[in-house]
Write an enzyme that holds these catalytic residues in place. Structure first.
Site, short mmCIF file in Angstrom:
data_model
loop_
_atom_site.label_atom_id
_atom_site.label_comp_id
_atom_site.label_asym_id
_atom_site.label_seq_id
_atom_site.Cartn_x
_atom_site.Cartn_y
_atom_site.Cartn_z
CE LYS A 49 -3.93 2.17 2.27
NZ LYS A 49 -3.44 3.53 1.96
CG PHE A 121 -4.04 0.29 -7.59
CD1 PHE A 121 -5.41 0.32 -7.72
CD2 PHE A 121 -3.41 1.39 -7.02
CE1 PHE A 121 -6.16 1.40 -7.29
CE2 PHE A 121 -4.14 2.48 -6.57
CZ PHE A 121 -5.53 2.48 -6.71
NE ARG A 189 -15.33 1.69 2.02
CZ ARG A 189 -14.36 2.59 2.12
NH1 ARG A 189 -13.09 2.22 1.94
NH2 ARG A 189 -14.63 3.85 2.36
CE LYS A 195 -8.73 0.97 4.56
NZ LYS A 195 -8.90 2.42 4.32
#
Length: 278
Positions: A49, A121, A189, A195
């Site tokens: 990340k 990504f 979402r 994460k």
């Protein structure tokens, strides 16, 4: 000029601003959920990340997460493809403040752009599973000078996953992203992208109370605390309504949770946990 004509001109300019790209609606992008231990790591690709600025290439312009146009040099995007790409504008680890300021500066002539890379990504309109999109992103990165694909790894156990998290944190990284291999790109979402970030606890002394605004008017908005090294910062989240009405006293020691440090040594995303009782 008559006053009513001036009013019409100002109204026209006001209505024109959104059309010109100064402000737009929030982008239809995919957002990550929180990691949970029931996840089968073998079903996911794992990547670092990055602490950059979210960038959405719409085929013609770079947009921020909020839909604002990010002013970028023409040479930076000269070989970008026409398809939509989701990624991060990134310089290096622990340098978020620099790339954040640059992305908001409207200065395409800044030499700092030469240090920026568009770390990609995902491909929002590809239509295939994430494993297919990973293969396509590799091809895009090869053909674009300022595009790199964020490396995707595979692990079979959570022990391996947490070992990788430890390695990233030791190198001043922020955490990990897990993306389900079979997942399609979905707006909003998503449970298919999660994460994983470490959380730390620390203590600091309350040195000031700051009044809240809006629904917290007349109550505590945040506290200013001082760390052992003398640095001060505000904590505004984590308080109950009762704690906002009766906040920790000046001089009290509080425990807070945070996710690493800024470049200036200030805790990131500090969150009040509890008052330390002697």
């Amino acid at each position: 000029m008559p006053r009513y004509l001036l009013s019409i001109i100002f109204l026209f300019i006001y209505l024109l601003i959104p059309i010109c790209g100064f402000a737009t609606d929030t982008l239809p992008i995919q957002l990550a959920s929180r990691f949970h231990k029931s996840i089968n790591v073998n079903d996911y690709y794992v990547s670092e990340k990055l602490d950059g600025v979210r960038g959405y290439w719409n085929g013609e312009k770079m947009l921020s997460r909020s839909g604002r146009v990010i002013v970028i040099p023409e040479w930076f995007t000269a070989d970008f493809p026409k398809e939509k790409i989701d990624g991060e504008l990134w310089i290096k680890r622990n340098d978020f403040e620099a790339v954040s300021a640059l992305s908001r500066s409207h200065k395409a002539e800044s030499p700092l752009w030469q240090q920026v890379t568009f770390m990609i990504f995902d491909l929002p309109e590809h239509g295939g599973a994430f494993s297919e999109r990973v293969a396509k992103m590799k091809h895009i990165a090869v053909n674009s000078r300022y595009i790199q694909q964020i490396p995707q790894q595979e692990f079979t156990t959570q022990v391996q996953l947490y070992n990788e998290l430890d390695r990233v944190i030791e190198n001043q990284g922020e955490g990990l992203m897990l993306h389900k291999k079979t997942a399609l790109y979905t707006i909003g979402r998503s449970p298919n992208i999660v994460k994983l970030k470490p959380k730390y606890d620390a203590e600091a002394v309350v040195v000031a109370h700051n009044e809240g605004k809006g629904k917290y008017s007349g109550l505590l908005g945040s506290i200013t605390v001082e760390m052992p090294d003398g640095k001060r910062f505000n904590i505004g989240s984590g308080f109950s309504d009762q704690e906002r009405a009766d906040p920790p006293a000046i001089g009290a020691v509080v425990t807070y949770q945070y996710l690493g440090f800024t470049k200036n040594g200030i805790p990131r995303f500090a969150h009040f946990l509890r008052l330390r009782l002697e």
